[in-house]
Motif scaffolding. Structure first.
Motif, short mmCIF file in Angstrom:
data_model
loop_
_atom_site.label_atom_id
_atom_site.label_comp_id
_atom_site.label_asym_id
_atom_site.label_seq_id
_atom_site.Cartn_x
_atom_site.Cartn_y
_atom_site.Cartn_z
N VAL A 1 74.35 74.32 24.16
CA VAL A 1 74.07 73.14 24.83
C VAL A 1 74.15 73.26 26.47
N THR A 2 72.82 73.20 26.79
CA THR A 2 73.37 73.37 28.07
C THR A 2 72.33 71.61 29.00
N GLY A 3 72.66 72.00 29.70
CA GLY A 3 71.38 70.82 31.49
C GLY A 3 72.93 70.31 31.74
N PRO A 4 72.02 69.74 33.09
CA PRO A 4 72.54 69.44 33.97
C PRO A 4 74.08 67.85 33.53
N THR A 5 74.50 68.38 35.09
CA THR A 5 76.16 66.60 34.35
C THR A 5 75.18 65.03 34.05
N GLY A 6 75.79 64.21 32.80
CA GLY A 6 75.45 63.19 32.93
C GLY A 6 73.51 63.59 31.84
N SER A 7 73.83 64.42 31.01
CA SER A 7 72.60 64.47 30.56
C SER A 7 72.41 64.56 28.98
N GLY A 8 73.34 63.74 28.77
CA GLY A 8 73.49 63.15 27.37
C GLY A 8 74.69 64.94 26.64
#
Length: 570
Positions: free
Chosen positions: A323-330
């Motif tokens: 699961v990828t994404g920036p900090t705070g993306s859930g």
């Protein structure tokens, strides 16, 4: 004037005579203007009333929730004047002061403000409730506006001593001040207020001449208050004591945790991070409210076909799901929802987290401590000697962790983890750049999910809004079948959402199953763009496409989709 406006609304068939009588009765009991009473009772929509008043007074209307006010403009009109006349300064253009008023015909108010400020006053009309909310939000950030709050908790600023900035600190005095009843009450008030407002983070920030507290609500920061600078050391020390940190150490970062009983059996966890800055220590508290943790993945925001792909991947007996994404993306919520579904007595589940955000019954959770050598890689090695079925690695940060995780995925274990990448296809290149061999990536990876969080339209003040195809085309390719304009949703602003028009957030997902075609591209060393093109041809919905779907469903707005996703051609 109230009756006149009411009678005009009746004459225009916007309300009935009976509804006017009902509103007048409500106005007598609860105060405010007749328009406020009408919207409070739900007899007239706020935007409809504003449009009517704008035409009646020949004054443009404004939705305050869409306007960000410069703190310097607030200094032009004092708090007491703003409260007295229900007026909100917005901006200055040349020698004109633009203000929002609930009654732009109030000549006395306009004259007083002109005399007080020296500006020519240009009024715009706004809802009375929105103005009062804005006054409460913006002016209570000043020391004068904070007075009422401090009085409420019996905080006498004169009783709080200013500790001079030096290495020589009287620790006994500092600890005594931090335990004073006024300081304790004020800190408790901030912590509990954050819970009631649905805040995700609290920022306590120290500057040279100011000291402020901000809340992050639905992804955006809002200033709550500005306590006197004299209180900064007492408040910061109180938070450090509650988090069991060293109040004497002011030169190094520290991390801790606060647990509070909120009554009715509810407990709240706060993850505390203290960072030394130029003028003192900044404290950031992350609220970890298990009661609000959404573990039902059907409610996270997955489109039906995306949910099928995700559930298929996490129920495979081995392999890796990222699961990828920036900090705070859930990302944590998505992974915890997966663990919740997989958590059965027949499965041995171990997690390596930094930090452990929520305690999950039946799952072996390990907190990382790099300072003593307990890293993700070392924890993974230990897990493999503990007969695991499912392993969660909080984050793959380096080659060593990636290598062990992939080997675990290839030897009969399901591995869940996160990476910081912009989208799903670029995750492949990130792993390759770490030094992982292409054949290991293609043989171990089951699926990659990229995600972002968009704010939901507030259900209590949702209203229809027409968006033209030209506006929608900013998003990229739009279905030809859509009418022009298309009727979508927007929040008008109300007490529930603090006049922002948004309440809560929903995840936008990009789900990329590793098909045979994608695995072949990985082995060939294809670029992220080539991988993305193949994935889209295979049916993958990009983050932007997921956002468009949520927009057309009426869940979020055009502005939010543009804010959190990028054009698919980029």
């Amino acid at each position: 004037m109230a009756e006149k406006i009411g009678e005009l609304l009746v004459a225009k068939n916007i309300i009935s005579q009976e509804q006017l009588a009902q509103a007048l009765e409500d106005q007598k009991k609860r105060g405010g203007r007749i328009g406020t009473a009408l919207t409070r009772l739900g007899l007239v929509k706020e935007n409809e009333l504003l449009q009517f008043l704008s035409e009646q007074y020949s004054v443009p209307s404004i939705t305050l929730s869409e306007f960000t006010i410069d703190p310097d403009v607030l200094k032009i009109i004092p708090d007491e004047v703003a409260s007295k006349y229900h007026v909100m300064p917005l901006s200055v253009k040349n020698s004109n002061l633009i203000v929002a008023m609930s009654d732009p015909t109030n000549i006395f108010a306009l004259d007083d403000i002109k005399f007080l400020t020296g500006y020519r006053v240009e009024p715009l009309i706004a809802a009375e409730g929105a103005i009062l909310s804005a006054i409460d939000t913006y002016y209570k950030t000043t020391t004068a506006g904070l007075g009422n709050l401090l009085d409420e908790y019996n905080v006498d600023v004169d009783d709080v001593g200013l500790i001079e900035e030096s290495e020589e600190i009287d620790l006994s005095s500092l600890e005594r001040e931090s335990e004073d009843a006024p300081v304790v009450k004020l800190v408790n008030a901030i912590l509990t207020d954050a819970v009631s407002k649905g805040c995700s983070d609290i920022h306590v920030e120290v500057y040279e001449k100011t000291f402020r507290v901000r809340f992050r609500i639905d992804g955006s920061l809002y200033e709550l208050m500005r306590p006197p600078v004299a209180m900064k050391n007492a408040i910061v020390s109180r938070l450090k004591i509650m988090a069991r940190l060293d109040i004497a150490e002011r030169r190094l970062p520290q991390d801790g945790r606060i647990k509070l009983k909120m009554g009715k059996g509810k407990e709240m966890d706060y993850r505390v991070s203290v960072l030394p800055t130029l003028f003192g220590e900044k404290v950031v508290l992350r609220l970890l409210d298990k009661s609000n943790l959404q573990l039902d993945m059907t409610k996270l925001g997955f489109d039906p076909d995306q949910l099928v792909d995700f559930q298929h991947a996490i129920h495979m007996p081995y392999g890796m799901v990222l699961v990828t994404g920036p900090t705070g993306s859930g990302k944590t919520t998505t992974l915890y929802s997966a663990l919740s579904e997989l958590n059965k007595t027949t499965e041995n589940i171990s997690t390596a987290e930094d930090p452990v955000e929520f305690n999950l019954e039946g799952i072996n959770q390990v907190q990382m401590h790099e300072e003593i050598g307990l890293t993700f890689a070392n924890a993974l090695r230990s897990f493999l000697r503990q007969d695991p079925d499912i392993i969660l690695v909080g984050e793959i940060r380096d080659f060593e962790t990636a290598e062990i995780a992939i080997k675990a995925a290839l030897t009969g274990h399901l591995v869940l983890s996160t990476l910081h990448t912009n989208d799903a296809p670029s995750t492949i290149n990130r792993l390759l750049n770490m030094g992982v061999e292409p054949f290991l990536v293609s043989s171990s990876l089951n699926l990659v999910v990229a995600q972002r969080l968009a704010r939901r339209i507030c259900a209590d003040c949702r209203q229809p809004v027409d968006i033209t195809r030209e506006q929608l085309e900013k998003l990229g390719t739009i279905p030809e079948s859509l009418p022009d304009p298309v009727s979508l949703g927007k929040g008008g602003g109300c007490d529930t959402c603090s006049n922002t028009g948004y309440k809560g957030r929903i995840a936008l997902y990009e789900v990329m199953p590793m098909t045979d075609g994608l695995k072949e591209l990985v082995l060939q060393g294809a670029s992220a763009m080539e991988i993305k093109r193949e994935a889209v041809q295979g049916g993958m919905k990009t983050l932007r496409r997921s956002g468009i779907n949520k927009l057309l469903e009426g869940t979020t707005t055009l502005e939010e989709v543009l804010k959190v996703t990028v054009h698919d051609d980029r």
